[in-house]
Design a protein around this motif. Structure first.
Motif, short mmCIF file in Angstrom:
data_model
loop_
_atom_site.label_atom_id
_atom_site.label_comp_id
_atom_site.label_asym_id
_atom_site.label_seq_id
_atom_site.Cartn_x
_atom_site.Cartn_y
_atom_site.Cartn_z
N VAL A 335 51.38 63.40 53.82
CA VAL A 335 52.76 63.21 54.28
C VAL A 335 52.76 62.16 55.38
N SER A 336 53.95 61.78 55.84
CA SER A 336 54.04 60.73 56.87
C SER A 336 53.43 61.24 58.19
N GLU A 337 53.03 60.28 59.02
CA GLU A 337 52.47 60.64 60.33
C GLU A 337 53.52 61.37 61.18
N ALA A 338 54.79 61.00 61.00
CA ALA A 338 55.86 61.64 61.78
C ALA A 338 55.97 63.12 61.40
N ARG A 339 55.90 63.40 60.10
CA ARG A 339 55.98 64.78 59.63
C ARG A 339 54.78 65.59 60.16
N LYS A 340 53.60 64.97 60.09
CA LYS A 340 52.39 65.66 60.59
C LYS A 340 52.55 66.00 62.07
N ALA A 341 53.05 65.02 62.84
CA ALA A 341 53.20 65.22 64.29
C ALA A 341 54.15 66.38 64.58
N GLU A 342 55.20 66.47 63.78
CA GLU A 342 56.19 67.56 63.94
C GLU A 342 55.51 68.92 63.70
N TRP A 343 54.72 69.00 62.62
CA TRP A 343 54.07 70.26 62.30
C TRP A 343 52.97 70.60 63.32
N VAL A 344 52.25 69.58 63.78
CA VAL A 344 51.20 69.83 64.78
C VAL A 344 51.84 70.35 66.07
N GLU A 345 52.99 69.84 66.39
CA GLU A 345 53.68 70.33 67.59
C GLU A 345 54.05 71.81 67.43
N GLY A 346 54.51 72.16 66.23
CA GLY A 346 54.81 73.57 65.95
C GLY A 346 53.55 74.43 66.08
N LEU A 347 52.44 73.89 65.63
CA LEU A 347 51.15 74.60 65.74
C LEU A 347 50.79 74.79 67.21
N ASN A 348 50.95 73.72 67.99
CA ASN A 348 50.64 73.80 69.43
C ASN A 348 51.48 74.88 70.11
N ARG A 349 52.76 74.95 69.73
CA ARG A 349 53.64 75.96 70.33
C ARG A 349 53.16 77.38 70.03
N VAL A 350 52.77 77.61 68.78
CA VAL A 350 52.30 78.96 68.41
C VAL A 350 51.04 79.32 69.20
N PHE A 351 50.10 78.39 69.30
CA PHE A 351 48.85 78.69 70.00
C PHE A 351 49.09 78.87 71.51
N ARG A 352 49.94 78.03 72.08
CA ARG A 352 50.22 78.19 73.52
C ARG A 352 50.95 79.51 73.79
#
Ligand code: ADE
Ligand code: ZN
Length: 360
Positions: A335-352
């Motif tokens: 997928v696009s880098e923008a989409r990946k960044a959005e999902w990684v941010e969601g991942l960061n929120r869950v872990f934090r």
């Protein structure tokens, strides 16, 4: 605009206790990159489709079919898998099968799936390519709209068939080029090296399709090398046998080649005797871009979260490994880098969030 949530720190990851891992593995957003949609056909759905389509099955009941799921190797599984797929005839059948899976993916917090399908299994029985691909794609589009799950299709060539048959399948697929994002290579690995499909993969590359291949599941590390060098794939499906070749491991790490590892599949197909002896921790320790996937969940005893839960229960893996695996899955997707960044941010929120709850 608020600043994006940064990745959890090593100290935050270390603070998440082991008893919180099952909930974390469940909640973390993830991508599934190695899933054969025909391998998500549950016995109940196989019997319902057989009845709907007037197909007779060589099993008396759902229980009898499930009891046959005792595999000794890849081929013993494939024989039953192709028999199960014989109940699929109409566009609605393909839609229903994919929809069943996508509902489960949503429940597992899968934000994105790249779904394999085996058109030759169906066209050989007289089912038109168009019926297969339209049924699957309509379920993918519906998942995006109704479930918020992003889904794309990867068409696989069956490696036990000839390259000419793969080229013919590609010709049949070309009118529907916009409905799938890439091609893969699956089925019986031993005796069918990647280089057998050099011409068809070169054509697919010219067409701008993404390229992946199963290699190093049962086959030797040399198959991983030729998948990279001859087919020029972007990811290796399975790849667990790479550890037999130190130079290959160094290359995979250096080039950041993602491996789509399927722990429950590997045990069911006797690649490893049990999960405690799976080499996933060693692959991670070698710096490889490992992801966790379900392969054929209806046959191997679990969907993607069950794969995560089982491997974390069997091996000394903690929150840092969970973060790496989920992040790898998102970053290794097409997928696009923008989409990946959005999902990684969601991942960061869950872990934090888990880290904060553990600290208080
Ligand atoms: N087709 C479906 N599942 C497969 C697997 N694990 N390996 C090769 N081909 C497959
Ligand atoms: Zn597979």
């Amino acid at each position: 605009m608020t600043a994006p949530t940064p990745a959890p720190t090593p100290a935050q990851l270390a603070a998440i206790p082991a008893e919180r891992l099952p909930a974390l593995l469940q909640a973390m957003p993830k991508a599934e990159l190695h899933l054969h949609i025909e391998g998500s056909l549950e016995p109940e759905r196989i019997f319902a489709l057989a009845q709907r389509n007037g197909v007779s099955l060589p099993y008396a009941s759902v229980e009898a079919l499930r009891a046959a799921y005792a595999f000794t190797d890849l081929q013993s599984f494939l024989d039953i898998y192709y028999a199960g797929a014989s109940v699929l005839l109409t566009e609605q059948d393909f839609h229903d099968m994919a929809w069943d899976y996508l509902l489960k993916a949503q429940a597992d917090h899968v934000v994105h799936v790249e779904m394999f399908f085996d058109p030759q299994t169906h066209t050989a029985r007289g089912v038109p390519f168009e019926v297969v691909v339209r049924g699957l794609k309509s379920a993918c589009d519906r998942a995006e709209r109704e479930l918020g799950v992003s889904a794309a299709l990867i068409m696989c060539f069956l490696r036990h068939l000839s390259e000419d048959e793969a080229l013919q399948t590609l010709d049949e697929a070309l009118p529907f080029r916009e409905l799938f994002i890439g091609v893969g290579l699956d089925s019986s690995e031993r005796g069918h090296p990647p280089e057998k499909f050099a011409r068809v993969f070169a054509r697919c590359r010219d067409l701008g399709l993404h390229l992946v291949a199963h290699a190093g599941e049962e086959g030797p590390p040399a198959y991983i090398e030729s998948a990279l060098d001859v087919l020029r794939v972007e990811r290796i499906d399975h790849g667990v046998r790479c550890l037999e070749d130190a130079a290959l491991v160094a290359r995979l790490a250096r080039e950041g080649v993602p491996l789509t590892v399927c722990p429950l599949s590997n045990v069911k197909l006797c690649v490893f005797p049990d999960l405690a002896q799976h080499n996933l921790p060693a692959l991670l320790a070698a710096g490889l871009k490992v992801t966790v996937n379900s392969d054929d969940p209806a046959y191997f005893g679990g969907y993607v979260n069950q794969n995560y839960l089982a491997i974390f229960a069997a091996l000394p893996l903690g929150a840092a490994a969970a973060y790496t695996l989920a992040r790898n899955s998102l970053e290794a997707s097409f997928v696009s880098e923008a989409r990946k960044a959005e999902w990684v941010e969601g991942l960061n929120r869950v872990f934090r969030g888990f880290a904060q709850a553990s600290a208080s």
